[in-house]
Design a protein around this motif. Structure first.
Motif, PDB file in Angstrom:
ATOM      1  N   GLY A  14       0.840  -1.186   0.000  1.00  0.00           N
ATOM      2  CA  GLY A  14       0.000   0.000   0.000  1.00  0.00           C
ATOM      3  C   GLY A  14       0.874   1.235   0.000  1.00  0.00           C
ATOM      4  N   PHE A  15       0.330   2.319  -0.523  1.00  0.00           N
ATOM      5  CA  PHE A  15       1.064   3.578  -0.493  1.00  0.00           C
ATOM      6  C   PHE A  15       0.091   4.720  -0.275  1.00  0.00           C
ATOM      7  CE2 PHE A  15       2.970   7.424  -2.176  1.00  0.00           C
ATOM      8  CZ  PHE A  15       4.214   7.405  -1.556  1.00  0.00           C
ATOM      9  N   THR A  16       0.408   5.580   0.699  1.00  0.00           N
ATOM     10  CA  THR A  16      -0.424   6.733   1.033  1.00  0.00           C
ATOM     11  C   THR A  16       0.408   8.004   0.880  1.00  0.00           C
ATOM     12  OG1 THR A  16      -1.690   5.422   2.626  1.00  0.00           O
ATOM     13  CG2 THR A  16      -1.828   7.826   2.820  1.00  0.00           C
ATOM     14  N   TYR A  17      -0.088   8.905   0.066  1.00  0.00           N
ATOM     15  CA  TYR A  17       0.565  10.202  -0.087  1.00  0.00           C
ATOM     16  C   TYR A  17       0.284  11.073   1.141  1.00  0.00           C
ATOM     17  CZ  TYR A  17       1.462   9.188  -5.021  1.00  0.00           C
ATOM     18  OH  TYR A  17       1.918   8.622  -6.190  1.00  0.00           O
ATOM     19  N   ASP A  60      -3.309  -3.195  -0.629  1.00  0.00           N
ATOM     20  CA  ASP A  60      -3.408  -4.662  -0.761  1.00  0.00           C
ATOM     21  C   ASP A  60      -2.954  -5.161  -2.134  1.00  0.00           C
ATOM     22  OD1 ASP A  60      -4.423  -4.693   1.789  1.00  0.00           O
ATOM     23  OD2 ASP A  60      -6.512  -4.889   1.174  1.00  0.00           O
ATOM     24  N   ILE A  61      -1.883  -4.583  -2.639  1.00  0.00           N
ATOM     25  CA  ILE A  61      -1.383  -4.997  -3.956  1.00  0.00           C
ATOM     26  C   ILE A  61      -0.548  -6.263  -3.812  1.00  0.00           C
ATOM     27  CG2 ILE A  61       0.157  -4.429  -5.864  1.00  0.00           C
ATOM     28  CD1 ILE A  61      -2.133  -2.693  -6.168  1.00  0.00           C
ATOM     29  N   ASP A  62      -1.004  -7.320  -4.458  1.00  0.00           N
ATOM     30  CA  ASP A  62      -0.244  -8.561  -4.588  1.00  0.00           C
ATOM     31  C   ASP A  62      -0.092  -8.837  -6.077  1.00  0.00           C
ATOM     32  OD1 ASP A  62       0.119  -9.640  -1.809  1.00  0.00           O
ATOM     33  OD2 ASP A  62      -2.063  -9.541  -1.825  1.00  0.00           O
ATOM     34  N   THR A 120       1.489   5.029  -9.504  1.00  0.00           N
ATOM     35  CA  THR A 120       2.078   4.767  -8.191  1.00  0.00           C
ATOM     36  C   THR A 120       2.749   3.398  -8.166  1.00  0.00           C
ATOM     37  OG1 THR A 120       0.356   6.128  -7.167  1.00  0.00           O
ATOM     38  CG2 THR A 120       1.617   4.689  -5.715  1.00  0.00           C
ATOM     39  N   VAL A 121       2.113   2.396  -8.756  1.00  0.00           N
ATOM     40  CA  VAL A 121       2.737   1.073  -8.858  1.00  0.00           C
ATOM     41  C   VAL A 121       4.038   1.174  -9.638  1.00  0.00           C
ATOM     42  CG1 VAL A 121       2.515  -1.217  -9.914  1.00  0.00           C
ATOM     43  CG2 VAL A 121       0.617  -0.277  -8.584  1.00  0.00           C
ATOM     44  N   LEU A 122       4.004   1.899 -10.753  1.00  0.00           N
ATOM     45  CA  LEU A 122       5.197   2.054 -11.591  1.00  0.00           C
ATOM     46  C   LEU A 122       6.369   2.592 -10.776  1.00  0.00           C
ATOM     47  CD1 LEU A 122       5.288   3.623 -15.131  1.00  0.00           C
ATOM     48  CD2 LEU A 122       6.791   4.501 -13.374  1.00  0.00           C
ATOM     49  N   LYS A 143       9.547   5.153  -5.197  1.00  0.00           N
ATOM     50  CA  LYS A 143       8.754   5.258  -3.981  1.00  0.00           C
ATOM     51  C   LYS A 143       8.904   3.966  -3.191  1.00  0.00           C
ATOM     52  CE  LYS A 143       5.252   8.536  -5.586  1.00  0.00           C
ATOM     53  NZ  LYS A 143       5.998   9.669  -5.032  1.00  0.00           N
ATOM     54  N   LYS A 144       8.866   4.082  -1.871  1.00  0.00           N
ATOM     55  CA  LYS A 144       8.895   2.908  -1.000  1.00  0.00           C
ATOM     56  C   LYS A 144       7.490   2.689  -0.455  1.00  0.00           C
ATOM     57  CE  LYS A 144      11.995   4.697   1.657  1.00  0.00           C
ATOM     58  NZ  LYS A 144      12.997   4.914   2.736  1.00  0.00           N
ATOM     59  N   PRO A 145       7.079   1.446  -0.304  1.00  0.00           N
ATOM     60  CA  PRO A 145       5.703   1.186   0.141  1.00  0.00           C
ATOM     61  C   PRO A 145       5.450   1.712   1.551  1.00  0.00           C
ATOM     62  CG  PRO A 145       7.015  -0.823   0.224  1.00  0.00           C
ATOM     63  CD  PRO A 145       7.855   0.202  -0.468  1.00  0.00           C
ATOM     64  N   THR A 146       4.265   2.270   1.751  1.00  0.00           N
ATOM     65  CA  THR A 146       3.853   2.651   3.103  1.00  0.00           C
ATOM     66  C   THR A 146       3.583   1.406   3.925  1.00  0.00           C
ATOM     67  OG1 THR A 146       2.779   4.590   2.114  1.00  0.00           O
ATOM     68  CG2 THR A 146       2.269   4.121   4.411  1.00  0.00           C
ATOM     69  N   GLU A 147       2.980   0.404   3.253  1.00  0.00           N
ATOM     70  CA  GLU A 147       2.751  -0.902   3.879  1.00  0.00           C
ATOM     71  C   GLU A 147       3.226  -1.992   2.930  1.00  0.00           C
ATOM     72  OE1 GLU A 147      -0.412   0.828   3.164  1.00  0.00           O
ATOM     73  OE2 GLU A 147      -0.159   2.132   4.912  1.00  0.00           O
TER      74      GLU A 147
END
Length: 291
Positions: free
Chosen positions: A9-12, A25-27, A48-50, A57-61
């Motif tokens: 997950g990623f939150t700006y 919840d990206i798998d 964001t995935v890219l 970017k580093k994942p927030t979760e």
């Protein structure tokens, strides 16, 4: 080099009143040597995935695993430079990033930034020009005197100069006419086949997904909705329409033929060659049904 996302997950602007969750919840898995397409309408989370594919970017979760490197929110930024050499990203309109006075110097900039001498960088540039459809006469030309298509090829050569194992393409044919789009995609496919690169294509062009990909990921509202072979996913045209996505023109035409002639294709044709072969096999002279 395999790439895996697990519970990513990623939150700006996390922790502020302006925080916004972009993906959750990206798998997903991208296998070494594959040609993977990532699709989804605007706002689905593609960009964001890219940016997680080479740790911009580093994942927030969760965790992103690139080769043997596991990246979390706590990963040290200083250790990520070498990773960005292995995963090259061609952003939309890459020609906007050109800045050197000659084509050769622009292509050589990346290798120099990673420790090569100027002579080594220029040698690499000279070797790469034919791969992107340009010749040695471009070496001393200003990139700003070139056509838009030529500028894009120079920018792509600059990414290839780092000798990445994975090449990420963000809408690489944006703004090109049909012939230019075909030429660029053919070039990338040749690199995939002849250089053994793993290709990740982020696109709205479903015809390109059908023609080149062996793996497809569908994003919607920040998460993965489906993942699999394009032939299986494009069978679900109504579901794709509900995701505000289309199907390749070949698939659309095949469905119209099925309705008009009460046909059932042996397998879903994704390219014009596959469609033509199945139509020919149905002609009476080939023992098929009648039109």
């Amino acid at each position: 080099m395999d790439i895996y996302f697990q519970d990513v997950g990623f939150t700006y602007q996390k922790g502020t009143p302006f925080e916004s969750k972009a993906i959750y919840d990206i798998d997903l898995s991208i296998k070494d040597g594959s040609f993977t397409s990532i699709v989804g309408h605007t706002g689905s989370g593609k960009s964001t995935v890219l940016q997680h594919l080479n740790a911009l970017k580093k994942p927030t979760e969760g965790t992103v695993t690139i080769g043997g490197r596991v990246i979390t929110n706590a990963s040290d930024n200083k250790g990520l430079k070498s990773l960005r050499k292995k995963v090259g990203i061609v952003f939309q309109f890459p020609e906007a990033q050109l800045f050197e006075e000659t084509v050769g110097k622009d292509i050589a900039f990346g290798p120099k930034n990673f420790g090569s001498t100027e002579e080594e960088g220029l040698l690499k540039a000279r070797e790469l020009l034919p791969l992107v459809g340009l010749d040695e006469t471009f070496m001393d030309r200003s990139p700003f005197d070139l056509s838009g298509g030529q500028m894009r090829r120079v920018a792509i050569a600059g990414v290839l100069a780092l000798e990445p194992e994975v090449l990420v393409l963000d809408e690489p044919t944006a703004g090109l006419d049909p012939q230019g789009r075909k030429e660029i995609m053919t070039m990338f496919y040749d690199l995939y086949k002849n250089k053994g690169l793993t290709i990740i294509l982020v696109t709205h062009q479903m015809d390109d997904v059908a023609a080149y990909s062996d793996h497809m990921i569908v994003l919607e509202k920040g998460t993965v909705m489906k993942e699999g072979h394009p032939k299986e996913i494009f069978k679900e045209a109504d579901w794709l329409a509900s995701m505000q996505l289309g199907v390749p023109s070949t698939v659309k035409f095949a469905r119209e033929l099925e309705k008009k002639f009460d046909w059932t294709f042996d397998s879903l044709p994704l390219t014009t060659d596959e469609l033509a072969e199945q139509i020919i096999n149905r002609l009476p002279s080939n023992g098929g049904g009648s039109l």
